[in-house]
Design an enzyme around this catalytic site. Structure first.
Site, short mmCIF file in Angstrom:
data_model
loop_
_atom_site.label_atom_id
_atom_site.label_comp_id
_atom_site.label_asym_id
_atom_site.label_seq_id
_atom_site.Cartn_x
_atom_site.Cartn_y
_atom_site.Cartn_z
N THR A 75 0.11 -2.70 7.27
CA THR A 75 0.04 -4.17 7.22
C THR A 75 -1.02 -4.68 6.25
O THR A 75 -1.46 -5.83 6.36
CB THR A 75 -0.24 -4.73 8.62
OG1 THR A 75 -1.41 -4.11 9.16
CG2 THR A 75 0.93 -4.46 9.54
N HIS A 76 -1.44 -3.88 5.31
CA HIS A 76 -2.45 -4.32 4.34
C HIS A 76 -1.75 -5.03 3.17
O HIS A 76 -1.71 -4.53 2.05
CB HIS A 76 -3.27 -3.13 3.84
CG HIS A 76 -4.03 -2.44 4.93
ND1 HIS A 76 -4.45 -1.14 4.84
CD2 HIS A 76 -4.44 -2.88 6.14
CE1 HIS A 76 -5.09 -0.80 5.95
NE2 HIS A 76 -5.09 -1.85 6.76
N ASN A 77 -1.22 -6.19 3.45
CA ASN A 77 -0.55 -6.99 2.42
C ASN A 77 -1.57 -7.81 1.66
O ASN A 77 -2.45 -8.43 2.26
CB ASN A 77 0.47 -7.93 3.08
CG ASN A 77 1.45 -7.19 3.95
OD1 ASN A 77 2.43 -6.66 3.47
ND2 ASN A 77 1.19 -7.16 5.25
N ASN A 114 -4.27 -4.25 -4.64
CA ASN A 114 -4.63 -3.63 -3.37
C ASN A 114 -5.22 -2.25 -3.65
O ASN A 114 -4.54 -1.36 -4.15
CB ASN A 114 -3.38 -3.49 -2.48
CG ASN A 114 -3.74 -3.23 -1.03
OD1 ASN A 114 -4.84 -2.81 -0.72
ND2 ASN A 114 -2.80 -3.49 -0.14
N GLN A 140 0.85 -1.18 0.00
CA GLN A 140 0.00 0.00 0.00
C GLN A 140 0.89 1.23 0.00
O GLN A 140 1.95 1.23 0.63
CB GLN A 140 -0.93 0.02 1.21
CG GLN A 140 -2.22 0.78 0.95
CD GLN A 140 -3.42 0.10 1.60
OE1 GLN A 140 -3.34 -0.37 2.72
NE2 GLN A 140 -4.53 0.07 0.90
#
Length: 276
Positions: free
Chosen positions: A203-205, A243, A35
């Site tokens: 942590t938006h993997n 994403n 992100q």
């Protein structure tokens, strides 16, 4: 750039076909996305206080005018966009010391300004889309292993030209917001630097085991069932083909319901639930 992610793998012989960035073939590990958060501005005020010690993990607001195709892209050199948000998570003493750029990171001036601006600052942040790139992927490390002898998961990732162009554009937008708000000092992160696994802590993997309609290009069907192993369902943001600007939680919940429906259907009927 290569970074080691310390995660024990379940098996030395993973299901599916590993992605090869040189040929573009394979699906496992493909489309790893992160992100993009460049372009944010930090606002400091001389005569306003905001009680930043109080907060919550989801306390904030966001505007979507600069997400996706919600704005005119005819004169910009990137696709997609970013959400613009301000949040209040609950700042902790010592752990959070926001001071204007140029302040020494120790000493009397640092202490003075840490106290002065402790409750007199807030951010106008961006959370931008991360689109897949052929050179961003996950694979098994050929050298490093865990204590059981299994290879570790390796992440190969770097921000793209699209990410950097989007961050630069968003920096001008957040700075304009800050000026309209009337901040006395504005520090804007104008450039997206190289990826740093120690600092880039969003942590938006997503990606790596992506869903789709073609087994040659995706690992899962829309029930999150593996094309190459019909009795395996893979839940999580690893199924996202890219994403977006939004947090993934809502979509993850919806996909979990979808996968649960698929598992029930599979137990009754067996076989692939979606025909390629």
């Amino acid at each position: 750039m290569r970074h080691i992610v310390w995660q024990r793998l379940r098996d030395q012989h993973p299901l599916g076909t590993p992605y090869d960035p040189k040929t573009g073939k394979g699906t496992i590990g493909k489309n790893y996305c992160y992100q993009v958060t460049a372009g944010s501005s930090q606002l400091f005020f001389e005569d306003k206080e905001f009680n930043l010690y109080g907060g919550a993990g989801a306390l904030g607001m966001e505007i979507a005018e600069y997400m996706g195709d919600n704005f005119d892209h005819s004169e910009v050199d990137f696709i997609h966009g970013a959400g613009i948000r301000s949040t209040q998570y609950g700042d902790r003493p010592i752990a959070v010391n926001r001071v204007p750029a140029g302040t020494p990171n120790w000493g009397a001036e640092f202490k003075e300004k840490s106290i002065k601006y402790a409750n007199s600052n807030f951010p106008v942040k961006t959370q931008g889309a991360s689109l897949p790139h052929k050179e961003n992927y996950l694979d098994l490390d050929p050298e490093f292993k865990d204590e059981f002898g299994y290879p570790l998961l390796r992440m190969t990732y770097e921000y793209t030209d699209n990410d950097r162009a989007m961050g630069k554009y968003m920096s001008a937008i957040t700075r304009k917001f800050a000026e309209e708000i009337g901040a006395d000092i504005i520090d804007t992160n104008e450039e997206q630097g190289p990826f740093n696994v120690n600092k880039d802590s969003n942590t938006h993997n997503t990606g790596g085991v992506i869903m789709g309609t073609d087994p040659e290009k995706s690992a899962l069907n829309t029930y999150l069932q593996m094309w190459e192993a019909e009795n395996v369902f893979v839940l999580g943001a690893s199924a996202f083909p890219h994403n977006s600007s939004f947090n993934p939680t809502g979509t993850l919940g919806a996909l979990s319901y979808r996968a649960a429906e698929g598992i029930q259907k599979y137990l009754k009927e067996g076989g692939l639930l979606v025909k390629a």
